[in-house]
Design an enzyme around this catalytic site. Sequence first.
Site, PDB file in Angstrom:
ATOM      1  N   GLU A  84       0.751  -1.250  -0.060  1.00 17.06           N
ATOM      2  CA  GLU A  84      -0.014   0.064  -0.070  1.00 17.06           C
ATOM      3  C   GLU A  84       0.845   1.405   0.009  1.00 17.06           C
ATOM      4  O   GLU A  84       0.697   2.328   0.850  1.00 17.06           O
ATOM      5  CB  GLU A  84      -1.162   0.044   1.014  1.00 17.06           C
ATOM      6  N   GLU A 131      -5.503  -8.940   0.621  1.00 15.23           N
ATOM      7  CA  GLU A 131      -5.984  -8.441   1.614  1.00 15.23           C
ATOM      8  C   GLU A 131      -7.844  -8.122   1.648  1.00 15.23           C
ATOM      9  O   GLU A 131      -7.980  -7.881   0.433  1.00 15.23           O
ATOM     10  CB  GLU A 131      -5.683  -7.159   2.495  1.00 15.23           C
TER      11      GLU A 131
HETATM   12  C1  BG6 Z   1      -4.369  -2.685   5.295  1.00 15.44           C
HETATM   13  C2  BG6 Z   1      -2.830  -2.790   5.847  1.00 15.44           C
HETATM   14  O1  BG6 Z   1      -4.553  -1.524   4.582  1.00 15.44           O
HETATM   15  O2  BG6 Z   1      -5.531  -2.650   6.097  1.00 15.44           O
HETATM   16  C3  BG6 Z   1      -2.900  -3.645   7.136  1.00 15.44           C
HETATM   17  O3  BG6 Z   1      -2.304  -3.279   4.948  1.00 15.44           O
HETATM   18  C4  BG6 Z   1      -3.937  -3.323   7.891  1.00 15.44           C
HETATM   19  O4  BG6 Z   1      -1.619  -3.375   7.614  1.00 15.44           O
HETATM   20  C5  BG6 Z   1      -5.276  -3.498   7.100  1.00 15.44           C
HETATM   21  O5  BG6 Z   1      -3.849  -3.795   9.329  1.00 15.44           O
HETATM   22  C6  BG6 Z   1      -6.602  -3.305   8.095  1.00 15.44           C
HETATM   23  O6  BG6 Z   1      -6.507  -1.769   8.653  1.00 15.44           O
HETATM   24  P1  BG6 Z   1      -6.705  -1.683   9.970  1.00 15.44           P
HETATM   25  O7  BG6 Z   1      -6.419  -0.031  10.433  1.00 15.44           O
HETATM   26  O8  BG6 Z   1      -8.016  -2.080  10.727  1.00 15.44           O
HETATM   27  O9  BG6 Z   1      -5.585  -2.467  10.846  1.00 15.44           O
END
Ligand code: BG6
Length: 489
Positions: free
Chosen positions: A166, A375
């Site tokens: 990202e 993700e």
């Molecule tokens: C993604 C990241 O954008 O979102 C992760 O690559 C992150 O590192 C995930 O944990 C979820 O976001 P958050 O803020 O809920 O942890």
Amino acid sequence: MYYGHNPKFPDNFMWGASSAAWQVEGGVADGGRTPAIIDLNSKTKKPFADNTYAADHYHHYKEDVALMAECGFSSYRFSLSWSRIIPHADGKVNPEGIAFYNDLINELVAHNITPIITLYHYDLPVWVDELGGWKSRDTVERFEHYCRVCFENFGDRVKYWLSLNEQNMQICYGNWLGVSKGCDDWFKDQWKINHIMNLCHAKAVNACHEMVAGGKIGPVPGCVPIYPETCRPEDQIAAMNAEEFTEKFWIDTYVYGEYSNFIKHYWKENDIDIGMQPGDAELMKSAKIDFIAVNCYRSNVAKYAPHDAKQQDYLLNKNGVKGQMVFPVEPGRYALTRNPYVEYTDWDWEIDPSCLRYEMRYLWDHYHLPMMITENGYGAHETKDADGQVHDQGRIDYLREHIYQLGMAIEDGCEVIAYNPWSFTDLLSTGNGMAKRYGLVYIDTTDEEQNAAKSVEELSMKRIRKDSFYWYSKLIRSNGQDWGKEMLK
Ligand code: BG6
């Protein structure tokens, strides 16, 4: 498009889950690791836990891989900690760091789980930061050295590599992820830093192709489809602007190896010098990516923002109490707004399963490159029930509907090779520690316990399979056929 049958996934489709070193490992001072900027960043976010212990995967990796195998995984996406591998400014390789990742990779391979490795996931070593960090072009050489060490040591068994996680979000939310620290003029500096990151990405791509036999590498943009609020033409242009400034510009650069007219014009209008030097254009052009790895959780809605509107920063929900999110207004470009057609999580993230189908279609149509989901997932408040188990029906619903839409994108003709949701075990959320859980496996620990603990031995860290673990296992063991309920509508 309605097909009259449930989607089919390719025979060799990779099913797994995802994590990142600083969010899951713990063991921050073990095995010769030195601090990363994200350690310091997470320490300032009290009362949420810092990453000293995280999910203690560093000490539980064998148990965790056994659980992945039990679930039926064929892939696992995780990141390497740069400062575990190269802890100091002398650039020397830390044998204990190499040994840890060799053990983890060997354990995965022994269980027929394909490792998919992110080289960089927000954890710049403090020693690199002290030498100028993302503001210094020397970081390109240091990053290339680190990547080459990884390819040399792990490339015989690891064929799927991801460059920077990202990059777009690191630039868009520089303050949140610690990248803007020390910048006097972030409005301009962000583009210099972004250029340095692009050079790092290009070096990683070329080194992977040079050193890893059969190796494939791609970037990991954070993707949030943007829908226009209405069919008003100004809203459509606003949606296009939001897309450009939050993700499309980055993906175009990775795919085409050059900066678009759109962004060059924007830089000229705003008197921004990104620090392009001789050789940079050739380097960027030479780095051909093999696939696009996609992080996609949600969609956004954009609307017209007049040039004289009042500017508003994006204020993310930081405590999981619904209704805290404040949408940004970028005068003359776009404003984001609420979507009345979708549900929201407790952190005000849109729950929009179709966003995965949309994103796959969008990327496939624009770039014609294979894609993998690295993700996607559901962040929630969770505790053990009276029976000691974790009944996460919300996550099952989220995953089922999103994976179904991913399958529909495959039916639509998109080439998708893997699905790795966030996350396998619970791990630290970027801003909410253990209070915002994403895992298929519950980690028996809380922020409060971690903050009070003097050592990891004081913490239970027990792994508890959530209901979603069993549901996901059935789905992936049937290669996306057993949804647990009637799906065809
Ligand atoms: C993604 C990241 O954008 O979102 C992760 O690559 C992150 O590192 C995930 O944990 C979820 O976001 P958050 O803020 O809920 O942890």
